[in-house]
Write a protein that holds these residues in place. Structure first.
Motif, PDB file in Angstrom:
ATOM      1  N   ALA A 131      94.734 -64.556 -33.044  1.00  0.00           N
ATOM      2  CA  ALA A 131      93.342 -64.698 -33.329  1.00  0.00           C
ATOM      3  C   ALA A 131      92.823 -63.146 -33.694  1.00  0.00           C
ATOM      4  N   GLU A 132      93.239 -62.459 -32.717  1.00  0.00           N
ATOM      5  CA  GLU A 132      92.570 -60.962 -32.823  1.00  0.00           C
ATOM      6  C   GLU A 132      93.022 -60.295 -34.073  1.00  0.00           C
ATOM      7  N   ARG A 133      94.366 -60.349 -34.315  1.00  0.00           N
ATOM      8  CA  ARG A 133      94.691 -59.833 -35.845  1.00  0.00           C
ATOM      9  C   ARG A 133      94.021 -60.480 -36.975  1.00  0.00           C
ATOM     10  N   ALA A 134      93.858 -61.745 -36.833  1.00  0.00           N
ATOM     11  CA  ALA A 134      93.352 -62.191 -37.955  1.00  0.00           C
ATOM     12  C   ALA A 134      91.702 -61.898 -38.260  1.00  0.00           C
ATOM     13  N   LYS A 135      91.331 -61.800 -36.962  1.00  0.00           N
ATOM     14  CA  LYS A 135      89.596 -61.041 -36.796  1.00  0.00           C
ATOM     15  C   LYS A 135      89.622 -59.811 -37.379  1.00  0.00           C
ATOM     16  N   HIS A 136      90.610 -59.082 -37.601  1.00  0.00           N
ATOM     17  CA  HIS A 136      90.498 -57.621 -38.050  1.00  0.00           C
ATOM     18  C   HIS A 136      90.741 -57.823 -39.495  1.00  0.00           C
ATOM     19  N   GLY A 137      91.120 -59.048 -39.954  1.00  0.00           N
ATOM     20  CA  GLY A 137      91.139 -59.077 -41.740  1.00  0.00           C
ATOM     21  C   GLY A 137      92.642 -58.701 -42.169  1.00  0.00           C
ATOM     22  N   GLU A 138      93.584 -58.558 -41.054  1.00  0.00           N
ATOM     23  CA  GLU A 138      94.751 -58.221 -41.580  1.00  0.00           C
ATOM     24  C   GLU A 138      95.282 -59.114 -42.582  1.00  0.00           C
ATOM     25  N   GLU A 139      95.834 -58.604 -44.007  1.00  0.00           N
ATOM     26  CA  GLU A 139      96.438 -59.353 -44.981  1.00  0.00           C
ATOM     27  C   GLU A 139      97.644 -59.921 -44.706  1.00  0.00           C
ATOM     28  N   VAL A 140      98.183 -59.443 -43.824  1.00  0.00           N
ATOM     29  CA  VAL A 140      99.681 -59.822 -43.699  1.00  0.00           C
ATOM     30  C   VAL A 140     100.196 -59.142 -42.047  1.00  0.00           C
ATOM     31  N   PHE A 141     101.007 -60.006 -41.559  1.00  0.00           N
ATOM     32  CA  PHE A 141     101.497 -59.620 -40.118  1.00  0.00           C
ATOM     33  C   PHE A 141     102.338 -60.297 -39.636  1.00  0.00           C
ATOM     34  N   VAL A 142     103.449 -60.023 -38.628  1.00  0.00           N
ATOM     35  CA  VAL A 142     104.419 -61.027 -38.346  1.00  0.00           C
ATOM     36  C   VAL A 142     104.187 -60.969 -36.959  1.00  0.00           C
ATOM     37  N   GLN A 143     104.455 -62.200 -36.136  1.00  0.00           N
ATOM     38  CA  GLN A 143     104.553 -62.686 -34.928  1.00  0.00           C
ATOM     39  C   GLN A 143     105.731 -63.179 -34.325  1.00  0.00           C
ATOM     40  N   MET A 144     106.098 -62.789 -33.099  1.00  0.00           N
ATOM     41  CA  MET A 144     107.083 -63.678 -32.294  1.00  0.00           C
ATOM     42  C   MET A 144     106.534 -64.781 -31.602  1.00  0.00           C
ATOM     43  N   GLU A 145     106.961 -66.097 -31.651  1.00  0.00           N
ATOM     44  CA  GLU A 145     106.110 -67.253 -30.937  1.00  0.00           C
ATOM     45  C   GLU A 145     107.396 -67.856 -30.321  1.00  0.00           C
ATOM     46  N   VAL A 146     107.154 -68.520 -29.003  1.00  0.00           N
ATOM     47  CA  VAL A 146     108.088 -69.380 -28.352  1.00  0.00           C
ATOM     48  C   VAL A 146     107.508 -70.511 -28.139  1.00  0.00           C
ATOM     49  N   ASP A 147     108.396 -71.450 -27.868  1.00  0.00           N
ATOM     50  CA  ASP A 147     107.977 -72.905 -27.796  1.00  0.00           C
ATOM     51  C   ASP A 147     107.689 -73.146 -26.216  1.00  0.00           C
ATOM     52  N   GLN A 148     107.991 -72.061 -25.440  1.00  0.00           N
ATOM     53  CA  GLN A 148     107.359 -72.087 -23.786  1.00  0.00           C
ATOM     54  C   GLN A 148     107.510 -70.551 -23.203  1.00  0.00           C
ATOM     55  N   LYS A 149     106.852 -70.516 -22.295  1.00  0.00           N
ATOM     56  CA  LYS A 149     106.753 -69.234 -21.736  1.00  0.00           C
ATOM     57  C   LYS A 149     107.047 -69.026 -20.442  1.00  0.00           C
ATOM     58  N   GLU A 150     107.319 -70.403 -19.596  1.00  0.00           N
ATOM     59  CA  GLU A 150     107.939 -70.270 -18.457  1.00  0.00           C
ATOM     60  C   GLU A 150     108.991 -71.269 -18.108  1.00  0.00           C
ATOM     61  N   PRO A 151     110.208 -70.970 -18.807  1.00  0.00           N
ATOM     62  CA  PRO A 151     111.028 -71.819 -18.644  1.00  0.00           C
ATOM     63  C   PRO A 151     111.930 -71.623 -17.443  1.00  0.00           C
ATOM     64  N   TYR A 152     113.047 -72.401 -17.286  1.00  0.00           N
ATOM     65  CA  TYR A 152     113.922 -72.200 -16.111  1.00  0.00           C
ATOM     66  C   TYR A 152     115.011 -71.471 -16.632  1.00  0.00           C
ATOM     67  N   VAL A 153     115.719 -71.034 -15.706  1.00  0.00           N
ATOM     68  CA  VAL A 153     117.103 -70.369 -16.038  1.00  0.00           C
ATOM     69  C   VAL A 153     117.953 -71.554 -16.609  1.00  0.00           C
ATOM     70  N   GLY A 154     118.576 -70.967 -17.739  1.00  0.00           N
ATOM     71  CA  GLY A 154     119.548 -71.667 -18.462  1.00  0.00           C
ATOM     72  C   GLY A 154     118.918 -72.758 -19.358  1.00  0.00           C
TER      73      GLY A 154
END
Length: 582
Positions: A131-154
């Motif tokens: 949201a912060e990057r879109a708020k500044h009106g950036e025309e293009v940017f690349v994000q890293m996204e994960v399906d979970q931020k607190e997974p278990y080992v393995g």
């Protein structure tokens, strides 16, 4: 020997059955979808062309499109395989876990039914910084996204590199990316790379996944994923030659970084737990339930799921007074991309030989794994396998009667008869040869004939005729590639790809000064890092080498695109021949 023979027969039968059977199943691009988005549902037919599909009720979703039909024809080990896909675009109506029922389709006049598939719709969460990057009106940017931020080992974690853009992007190239220290990384070859619209702070962005990686954390604690640097190609609208030359301007962007909190598995762990994490199925079968004491049976242990297959270990079967169990062997170890994650299957086989006749039960060990969604350990048990053994032709051994050790006196000549006769024959032949040679020598001496060694004539070559002869030139790489492509047109795919593999290894060996005797993918990867070759070209070289090596000397991968491999090798060759290509 016998066990290997049985395992080979079992594998061949499975391969033939798989090649001939039609498979109809459903899958989604991801098992977890946001409530404010939409996703694609696929009904796929393998080894056949389907028609007259009857989809299930989809009352929990709004159908935005479909069914969209596509088909594909591939060559696998010289056999033509056909497949098709029916695609629906769905939008969730609410959050929760929903089951999409079975569909039916007709293939060659026969009806097939797919298994139901589950979809989890979660509350939409804006990725950190989006949201912060879109708020500044950036025309293009690349994000890293994960399906979970607190997974278990393995636990399998899906990492996406996503382009958000309000302008057209024609190309992209990874200049650098994280080393993923602390996790085992496995890139996806197939994923949905189509553009989807998303509203962010009042701006309409095209969202497109450009790379997907499965991460398997190896230790608890913080796992940091460093930013990647990517060069994007943006069309130059004000270029007067743009319409003719498709001019682009480069724009280098930097992704966000990610910190994952990797949780340790709960303690204490069950006794039989060996480290497998995910959701799994466990199946044990025996190829015979009736046999004699002269026969052998084969146990098959099949474990399937979405965890790291390397953590799955062979079952332990202890021999007893009724049965002998041989060491397990891996019969099958496969993996495929399904519903946005890796699903694997590993099969072990164990040979069994009965010691005596009777009715018995084979007790099967449990399979224990950790389910990260349920936050608990799970034990999969299989009922004992009944087996009936009859007495064979071989006389049974009474275990209570000790074996008598007998010694028999053997005459000297009988014991060494073969050696004595062989020695006598050699002596006799030598004597006959000596007598014949002596007589021939005496005859020549009586006639005054002296045998001399013939003298080989000395020929002095005339090099004057060779002075103007030009040695044959080695064919250029383009000529070699053309010859290999001609082999492809004849239908001999394996020979064509083997020649292509030799051409590529020859070029890389010459460029990096690697002797062919030491040439391997790991050394090439080290050389690429030393010369700071771009991430895009390095990935292309390693991927092409691995594919060609597997196709040249193993079974052809299903759906292999030989023409695409030729294009990749030509692109690599062009880069090698140009200094700026690196």
């Amino acid at each position: 020997m016998f066990r290997s023979f049985l395992a080979t027969l079992f594998l061949l039968a499975a391969m033939i059955s798989q090649a001939q059977n039609v498979r109809f199943y459903a899958e989604t691009e991801s098992k977890q979808v946001p409530a404010d988005g939409y996703f694609e549902l696929y009904f796929k037919v393998e080894n056949g062309i389907g028609k007259d599909i009857q989809p299930p009720a989809m009352n929990d979703f709004t159908i935005l499109g479909g069914p969209n039909y596509s088909s594909q024809t591939s060559i696998d080990n010289g056999k033509v395989n056909k497949s098709c896909t029916f695609t629906y675009v769905l939008q969730p109506k609410s959050t929760g876990t929903f089951q999409i029922g079975s569909a039916t389709v007709t293939v060659d006049g026969k009806s097939y039914t797919s298994a139901p598939v589950q979809v989890e719709v979660v509350k939409a969460v804006m990725p950190t910084g989006l949201a912060e990057r879109a708020k500044h009106g950036e025309e293009v940017f690349v994000q890293m996204e994960v399906d979970q931020k607190e997974p278990y080992v393995g636990q399998q974690v899906i990492l996406d590199y996503v382009i958000y853009s309000r302008i057209n992007i024609t190309t992209y190239r990874f200049e650098s990316e994280s080393k993923y220290n602390g996790a085992f990384a496995k890139p996806f070859a197939n994923f949905d790379a189509g553009a989807k619209m998303r509203n962010i702070n009042g701006y309409q962005y095209q969202r497109r996944v450009i790379r997907r990686i499965a991460l398997f954390p190896q230790q608890s604690g913080n796992l940091r994923i460093d930013p990647a640097v990517i060069t994007l190609g943006i069309p130059m609208e004000d270029d007067i030659f743009g319409a003719l030359l498709s001019s682009t301007r480069p724009k280098q962007v930097r992704t966000n970084s990610l910190d994952l909190n990797i949780k340790a598995l709960p303690q204490p762990a069950p006794k039989n737990f060996l480290g497998t994490v995910g959701q799994f199925e466990y199946e044990v079968t025996c190829d015979k339930n009736k046999l004699s004491t002269d026969d052998a049976a084969m146990l098959s242990f099949k474990i399937s799921g979405n965890g790291d297959l390397k953590t799955i270990q062979a079952p332990t079967m202890q021999s007893d007074e009724n049965m002998d169990f041989y060491p397990p062997e891996v019969l099958e170890d496969t993996e495929e991309e399904r519903s946005g994650e890796f699903i694997g299957s590993k099969t072990y086989v164990v040979d069994v030989t009965p010691k005596k006749a009777g009715n018995f039960e084979i007790k099967v060990p449990d399979f224990v794994y950790f389910d990260p969604k349920q936050h608990s350990y799970k034990t999969l048990s299989v009922e004992p396998l009944p087996i009936t053994v009859t007495q064979g032709n071989e006389k049974p051994i009474d275990k209570d009667t000790p074996l008598a050790v007998t010694k028999e006196s053997i005459p000297f000549f009988s014991r060494y008869k073969t050696t004595i006769l062989a020695g006598a024959g050699i002596i006799l032949l030598s004597l006959i040869g000596f007598i014949a040679f002596k007589r021939k020598k005496d005859t020549f001496e009586e006639k005054g004939i002296v045998q001399e060694k013939p003298v080989e004539p000395v020929i002095v070559p005339d090099n004057s005729a060779l002075e103007n002869v030009t040695p044959p030139l080695e064919p250029s790489v383009d000529e070699q590639l053309n010859e290999a492509e001609n082999t492809l047109t004849t239908g001999d795919i394996r020979s064509s790809l083997r020649r292509l593999y030799n051409i590529l290894t020859g070029q890389l060996s010459k460029h990096f000064d690697i002797p062919l005797s030491r040439f391997n993918v790991d050394i090439v990867r080290e050389k690429l890092i030393e010369e700071a070759v771009s991430s895009y070209l390095s990935d292309l070289i390693i991927r092409t080498l691995n594919t060609l090596e597997a196709s040249s000397y193993g079974a052809l991968p299903p759906g292999i695109d030989a023409e695409a491999l030729f294009r990749d090798v030509r692109e690599i060759n062009d880069a090698i021949s140009k200094t700026e290509g690196w």
